[in-house]
Scaffold this motif. Structure first.
Motif, PDB file in Angstrom:
ATOM      1  N   GLY A  90      -3.476   3.209  -2.216  1.00 38.86           N
ATOM      2  CA  GLY A  90      -3.843   1.864  -2.662  1.00 38.86           C
ATOM      3  C   GLY A  90      -2.615   1.127  -3.157  1.00 38.86           C
ATOM      4  O   GLY A  90      -1.496   1.414  -2.756  1.00 38.86           O
ATOM      5  N   THR A  91      -2.838   0.156  -4.064  1.00 35.51           N
ATOM      6  CA  THR A  91      -1.722  -0.653  -4.559  1.00 35.51           C
ATOM      7  C   THR A  91      -1.748  -0.701  -6.086  1.00 35.51           C
ATOM      8  O   THR A  91      -2.801  -0.538  -6.699  1.00 35.51           O
ATOM      9  N   ARG A  95       0.819  -1.194   0.000  1.00 33.32           N
ATOM     10  CA  ARG A  95       0.000   0.000   0.000  1.00 33.32           C
ATOM     11  C   ARG A  95       0.868   1.265   0.000  1.00 33.32           C
ATOM     12  O   ARG A  95       1.724   1.445   0.849  1.00 33.32           O
TER      13      ARG A  95
END
Lengths: 136, 252
Positions: A102-103, A50
């Motif tokens: 986020g990723t 993340r």
């Protein structure tokens, strides 16, 4: 007496150093609050965990896909497509800055579930009565 | 009728009248700033009316810096001359600075909620401001702890004043860190507008409202500072002095 004082000073110095180390360690995430698209593209593996990604919302790239808000974030000539789940704040719009959390997935899209708006330091009067924000 | 700062902290009727005049001027400026910030200035093109929080947030932050500058200057003056009156100025400055920094964080949090979409972010500007608040809250706690431990009276004892002055001066190192945090590191917080090398555009009515708000906050904080020092000295004079270290407090 003098000796005791030296000892005490040493203890204080050690404590301060340890505290400083802890603080700088804890603040590492703070000091680079977000990564740029260029940095994420250069080191995609780091973004499997993340991270925060920041840039300008590319004009013309914003669209809605059911529950998802899709747009491109750009900085320094490089851009990443972001799929954001959940509505962005009301001030979110094309041409303004944003930071998403986020990723990076294997297909190169950045899947985010948190977005904040990063506005500039220029203040201009609104020309029209404040337009209802389209992004929700 | 010009009165210097030193005259204004005297516990006399004339000084009290001067302080009242200042307080009324501050109230007038605050009214003007409310009108200018609330109605005269237009809403921002991007942020809408939430941008009006600037007229609270920015004065609180700037005057907070100024209050910590008072701590720095007064602590330095105390260390150089040993006059405990400067120590009382340092204490009052720190109290004002802590309150204003808390106000800046609270208004900034609301502004962030409305415009960024988050109440808080682990961003360099926000974290360094929180550290600044903690540092000076710690300074005030240290004063209290030292006063209790040495059984000395805060504001009238070198055993409290000396370490406090050192800590108060060291704490000021955080002020430039807070101010330049948005330049040195990547931040969610926008960069400076007024104190930027090439000033980005700001609508002139917005700038006027900001100027009025800063003037009102500065003068109000100065009133509180003087009032606080007078009250501290009155309280110290009411108790019989226990230490023989009292230095004649009148300067100039």
């Amino acid at each position: 007496m003098n000796r005791r004082r030296t000892g005490r000073t040493a203890v204080v110095v050690v404590l301060l150093a340890a505290g400083a180390l802890l603080v700088t360690g804890a603040l590492r995430g703070t000091l680079t609050y977000y990564r740029t698209p260029g940095e994420v593209l250069r080191d995609p593996d780091a973004a499997r965990d993340r991270v925060r990604l920041g840039g300008e919302v590319v004009p013309g790239s914003l669209r809605r896909d059911g529950d998802l808000v899709v747009f491109r974030l750009a900085e320094g000539g490089q851009a990443i497509t972001v799929e954001q789940r959940g509505g962005p704040p009301g001030t979110f719009r094309e041409g303004e800055g944003a930071v998403v959390e986020g990723t990076l997935s294997a297909d190169g899209t950045f899947r985010a579930d948190h977005v904040v708006v990063r506005h500039g330091n220029e203040y201009r009067p609104s020309t029209a009565p404040v337009e209802p924000v389209d992004a929700r | 009728m010009r009165a210097s700062t030193v005259d204004l902290v005297a516990d006399t009727a004339r000084a009290a009248a001067g302080r009242r005049t200042m307080a009324w001027t501050a109230a007038g400026l605050a009214t003007a700033a409310t009108v200018a910030g609330g109605w005269l200035a237009p809403p921002d093109a991007v942020q809408g009316s939430a941008q009006r929080l600037m007229y609270l947030h920015v004065p609180a932050a700037w005057v907070g810096y100024a209050a910590f500058a008072v701590v720095l200057a007064a602590s330095g003056a105390y260390l150089l001359g040993g006059d405990l009156r400067w120590d009382r100025f340092a204490r009052a400055g720190a109290e004002i600075g802590v309150v204003l920094t808390a106000v800046a964080i609270a208004t900034g949090s609301l502004w962030g909620h409305l415009v960024w979409g988050t109440w808080w972010a682990w961003d360099p500007r926000l974290v360094s401001t929180a550290l600044l608040l903690l540092a000076y809250a710690g300074y005030l706690a240290l004063r209290r702890a030292l006063g209790e431990r040495t059984d000395g009276r805060d504001g009238d004892d070198h055993r409290v004043a000396r370490p406090a002055a050192l800590v108060g001066m060291a704490g000021f190192l955080l002020v430039p860190v807070v101010h330049f945090s948005v330049v040195w590191w990547r931040s969610l917080h926008q960069q400076a507008t007024v104190f930027a090398p090439q000033r980005p555009p700001i609508d002139s009515r917005m700038a006027l409202a900001l100027l009025l708000a800063v003037a009102a906050a500065t003068l109000a904080a100065l009133c509180v500072l003087l009032h606080r020092v007078v009250r501290l000295e009155r309280r110290l004079a009411a108790d019989t002095p226990r230490t023989a270290e009292r230095v004649p407090a009148r300067v100039g």
